[in-house]
Write a protein that holds these residues in place. Structure first.
Motif, short mmCIF file in Angstrom:
data_model
loop_
_atom_site.label_atom_id
_atom_site.label_comp_id
_atom_site.label_asym_id
_atom_site.label_seq_id
_atom_site.Cartn_x
_atom_site.Cartn_y
_atom_site.Cartn_z
N PHE A 51 -31.15 -8.64 -1.43
CA PHE A 51 -31.67 -7.62 -0.51
C PHE A 51 -31.36 -6.26 -1.09
CE2 PHE A 51 -31.05 -4.68 2.98
CZ PHE A 51 -31.97 -5.04 3.96
N GLY A 52 -32.33 -5.37 -1.05
CA GLY A 52 -32.08 -4.02 -1.55
C GLY A 52 -32.83 -2.99 -0.77
N GLY A 53 -32.37 -1.75 -0.92
CA GLY A 53 -33.12 -0.62 -0.40
C GLY A 53 -33.15 -0.49 1.10
N GLY A 54 -32.11 -0.97 1.78
CA GLY A 54 -32.11 -0.87 3.23
C GLY A 54 -31.39 0.37 3.73
N ASP A 55 -31.38 0.53 5.07
CA ASP A 55 -30.66 1.64 5.68
C ASP A 55 -29.18 1.30 5.87
OD1 ASP A 55 -32.95 3.13 5.94
OD2 ASP A 55 -33.35 2.46 8.00
N VAL A 56 -28.91 0.03 6.16
CA VAL A 56 -27.54 -0.39 6.45
C VAL A 56 -26.88 -0.98 5.20
CG1 VAL A 56 -26.12 -1.92 7.89
CG2 VAL A 56 -28.16 -0.83 8.86
N PHE A 57 -27.69 -1.61 4.36
CA PHE A 57 -27.16 -2.26 3.16
C PHE A 57 -27.84 -1.70 1.91
CE2 PHE A 57 -27.03 -5.33 6.67
CZ PHE A 57 -25.67 -5.57 6.73
N ASP A 58 -27.03 -1.28 0.95
CA ASP A 58 -27.56 -0.88 -0.35
C ASP A 58 -28.02 -2.10 -1.13
OD1 ASP A 58 -27.13 1.84 -0.29
OD2 ASP A 58 -25.20 1.75 -1.33
N ARG A 59 -27.19 -3.13 -1.08
CA ARG A 59 -27.53 -4.37 -1.77
C ARG A 59 -26.75 -5.52 -1.17
NH1 ARG A 59 -27.61 -4.04 -7.88
NH2 ARG A 59 -29.59 -3.13 -7.30
N VAL A 60 -27.43 -6.65 -1.00
CA VAL A 60 -26.78 -7.90 -0.58
C VAL A 60 -27.32 -8.99 -1.50
CG1 VAL A 60 -26.47 -9.57 1.28
CG2 VAL A 60 -26.76 -7.14 1.84
N HIS A 98 -22.89 -4.96 -0.24
CA HIS A 98 -22.57 -3.54 -0.47
C HIS A 98 -23.27 -2.72 0.62
CE1 HIS A 98 -20.71 -3.96 -4.43
NE2 HIS A 98 -21.75 -4.58 -4.92
N PRO A 99 -22.54 -2.31 1.64
CA PRO A 99 -23.21 -1.54 2.69
C PRO A 99 -23.47 -0.10 2.23
CG PRO A 99 -20.98 -2.21 3.36
CD PRO A 99 -21.12 -2.49 1.90
N THR A 100 -24.36 0.56 2.93
CA THR A 100 -24.71 1.95 2.61
C THR A 100 -23.61 2.91 3.02
OG1 THR A 100 -26.99 1.33 3.04
CG2 THR A 100 -26.52 3.68 2.98
N GLN A 258 -21.59 -16.17 -20.30
CA GLN A 258 -21.37 -16.89 -21.57
C GLN A 258 -22.08 -18.23 -21.58
OE1 GLN A 258 -17.11 -17.12 -22.23
NE2 GLN A 258 -16.98 -14.89 -22.32
N ALA A 259 -22.12 -18.88 -20.40
CA ALA A 259 -22.72 -20.21 -20.35
C ALA A 259 -24.24 -20.14 -20.26
CB ALA A 259 -22.16 -20.97 -19.14
N GLY A 260 -24.79 -18.92 -20.31
CA GLY A 260 -26.24 -18.82 -20.29
C GLY A 260 -26.83 -18.93 -18.90
N GLY A 261 -26.04 -18.61 -17.88
CA GLY A 261 -26.57 -18.58 -16.51
C GLY A 261 -27.62 -17.47 -16.38
N ARG A 262 -28.31 -17.47 -15.24
CA ARG A 262 -29.37 -16.47 -15.05
C ARG A 262 -28.73 -15.09 -14.84
NH1 ARG A 262 -32.29 -14.61 -10.29
NH2 ARG A 262 -34.29 -13.71 -10.94
N THR A 263 -28.92 -14.21 -15.79
CA THR A 263 -28.25 -12.91 -15.79
C THR A 263 -28.51 -12.13 -14.50
OG1 THR A 263 -28.24 -12.78 -18.18
CG2 THR A 263 -28.15 -10.69 -17.00
N GLU A 264 -29.75 -12.08 -14.06
CA GLU A 264 -30.04 -11.27 -12.87
C GLU A 264 -29.35 -11.81 -11.62
OE1 GLU A 264 -31.43 -8.30 -12.46
OE2 GLU A 264 -31.68 -8.09 -14.61
N SER A 265 -29.17 -13.13 -11.54
CA SER A 265 -28.44 -13.67 -10.39
C SER A 265 -26.95 -13.33 -10.49
CB SER A 265 -28.60 -15.18 -10.30
OG SER A 265 -29.93 -15.53 -10.05
N ILE A 266 -26.41 -13.49 -11.69
CA ILE A 266 -24.97 -13.24 -11.86
C ILE A 266 -24.66 -11.77 -11.62
CG2 ILE A 266 -23.07 -13.28 -13.53
CD1 ILE A 266 -24.61 -15.68 -14.86
N LEU A 267 -25.49 -10.89 -12.14
CA LEU A 267 -25.23 -9.45 -12.02
C LEU A 267 -25.85 -8.85 -10.75
CD1 LEU A 267 -25.39 -8.24 -15.73
CD2 LEU A 267 -23.42 -8.96 -14.37
N ALA A 268 -26.36 -9.69 -9.87
CA ALA A 268 -26.77 -9.19 -8.56
C ALA A 268 -25.57 -8.67 -7.77
CB ALA A 268 -27.50 -10.28 -7.77
N SER A 269 -24.36 -9.01 -8.24
CA SER A 269 -23.14 -8.51 -7.59
C SER A 269 -22.86 -7.04 -7.92
CB SER A 269 -21.94 -9.34 -8.05
OG SER A 269 -21.77 -9.20 -9.46
N MET A 270 -23.54 -6.50 -8.93
CA MET A 270 -23.31 -5.11 -9.31
C MET A 270 -23.74 -4.20 -8.17
SD MET A 270 -22.14 -4.82 -12.45
CE MET A 270 -21.22 -6.32 -12.15
N PRO A 271 -23.02 -3.12 -7.95
CA PRO A 271 -23.50 -2.15 -6.97
C PRO A 271 -24.75 -1.46 -7.51
CG PRO A 271 -21.63 -1.28 -8.19
CD PRO A 271 -21.79 -2.70 -8.62
N PRO A 272 -25.62 -0.96 -6.64
CA PRO A 272 -26.83 -0.30 -7.15
C PRO A 272 -26.51 1.00 -7.90
CG PRO A 272 -26.77 -0.26 -4.74
CD PRO A 272 -25.63 -1.11 -5.18
#
Lengths: 311, 311
Positions: A51-60, A98-100, A258-272
């Motif tokens: 989830f991105g770009g919300g009023d209450v949450f920056d990213r979930v 990550h709430p707003t 390192q194990a070749g997991g899906r990068t975008e899923s793993i790094l979805a934890s990054m703050p925006p």
């Protein structure tokens, strides 16, 4: 019950994902979840929901995955070298919110189940998981409430569980180069298969079911607090620490990449957004200074944990 | 000359630091350098110089350090295990320049000299260093000019040096989880002590003296390009990759933090602002898509390097 039922665990974690997605959607109609179903090998699958770009949450990010493999990688079985090469299944949900509002803390949770069938010997299984809270502005009420929920879940396993898993969390989510914890902690556990499958699973389910009430209670208390550029700057600065932890130390992130997991899923934890400011020093006595002093060192929030206990 | 003269190298790298600081100050009078001199053990010292908040540069870090130790850490001598416990000196300058304009590339350079005196056997010494360029928008003219400068410096060592050090740079500054190089590369070398001290030092000095003309020529060409929010967003998104590389892979950063180096100096390389956007895909055919396709894979910019050459 000698071994947990993987299909029941799959269904349970799918429900947890849906529950978290619903809790977010109920509070924020301005953003949206991108949901996918990605098929893996041997019938495995991954279902990221971001989830991105919300009023209450920056990213979930709420990622469900069920991995099946014929040949367990050495990295995944460091603590259990006899499992290298075994066939295995791993089922997990990972959550980051990550709430707003800078007065509302970031939160992370992970619940996972693992089973492997070595070529010789009995099948093995274990549970792991936990949740931790990362405030930008510290509130004792939030930290104490969070740990009370954690303790209630742990008490289903036994009277020592909370103290052990609380200490383990403080130890795991630590940034040695900053001499700080990532936040006010929570619980962390791994390799859990004692005393028996039923007791482990009951505790693990209780912990997973605790996340939504424990976190959204705090979020709802803080999400409408008035803030300005000062608080937003500090939130973004502190989100740099989150990035530092995840990329420098977090085993899930590092092994996953390192194990070749899906990068975008793993790094979805990054703050925006994350900021780095050279040699930043908060004004003494300010709430920004109070965070590091009062909230980012292991602390006995409930007045009961023994932080010296070995896990 | 059997061994380079550490005090001459100290003076030379101090001059390089001053030269870079002057090149920045000559172009940007709106920001300022914070300069410090920090005393280390055994007469060692560190002189960080960090610039922020300018019109032309978002952040510049130029760190000089001269470290002296009585007992070489195992991590520092992985390639030379017989040096563990030796007394040593390390002298280096590290540079990172993050310009404000998204059309101007980020640049990094490091020049270092190391000598150690094991308890048994002869003293050892070596040079290391290099420079690399990270554009946000790709320009062949910039990449080719940069590599021409690099080759001219390498040719002082021998006809194979550029090809070897160019390939080593591509290999070092690689993000496997993104299947991308950090940028268009440059040169990287380490453990250099052949054929003799005089030849090594002459090449190493030439490389260090190449950085200012090679980089500021590109910067001056791009710094006044008109840009808007689209380019700024993309720059900040790409700066997330810079953070990923430095925290996940860069040995200097990871070892520096593990060895208890000064965190603010080590992380002065971080960009001031980095963005992460889930599953971002640039529009096909756009300049943002062209960056990854045309500039972030090892490429023979001068039509002469053999990228398969072993270093």
């Amino acid at each position: 019950m000698n071994q947990p039922d993987a299909s029941a665990i799959h269904a349970f974690l799918t429900e947890r994902q849906d529950e978290i997605v619903s809790a977010v959607e109920a509070r924020d109609t301005s953003g949206r979840f991108e949901r996918q179903t990605l098929e893996g090998e041997r019938g495995g699958l991954a279902r990221p929901a971001v989830f991105g770009g919300g009023d209450v949450f920056d990213r979930v990010a709420v990622n469900f995955s069920h991995t099946r493999g014929a040949d367990m990688p050495a990295a995944a079985s460091q603590a259990r070298p006899h499992l290298a090469g075994a066939s295995y299944e791993a089922i997990s949900v990972s959550v980051i919110v990550h709430p707003t509002n800078p007065y509302a803390p970031t939160s992370h949770a992970n619940f996972r189940y693992f089973q492997a069938k070595p070529q010789k010997g009995d099948p093995v299984w274990w549970f792991g998981g936990g949740f931790d809270l990362t405030p930008y502005y510290g509130f004792e009420e939030d930290a104490v409430g969070w740990h009370r929920h954690a303790k209630a879940a742990c008490d289903t396993l036994g009277p020592q569980a909370y103290a052990r898993y609380k200490a383990w969390c403080d130890e795991y989510f630590y940034l040695p180069h900053r001499e700080e914890t990532r936040g006010v902690g929570g619980i962390f556990f791994d390799d859990l298969n004692q005393p028996d499958a039923a007791a482990c699973e009951a505790f693990w389910r209780a912990a997973a079911q605790t996340f939504v009430p424990a976190y959204f209670e705090i979020l709802d208390r803080r999400r409408d607090t008035t803030y300005g550029p000062r608080e937003l700057d500090f939130q973004r600065y502190r989100r740099g620490r989150y990035v530092e932890f995840n990329l420098l130390y977090d085993r899930g992130t590092r092994f996953g990449l390192q194990a070749g997991g899906r990068t975008e899923s793993i790094l979805a934890s990054m703050p925006p957004i994350a900021h780095w400011q050279y040699d930043y020093q908060p004004e003494p006595g300010s709430p920004e200074a109070e965070l590091a002093r009062g909230f980012l060192q292991p602390r006995d929030w409930l007045g009961i944990a023994d932080p010296t206990l070995e896990h």
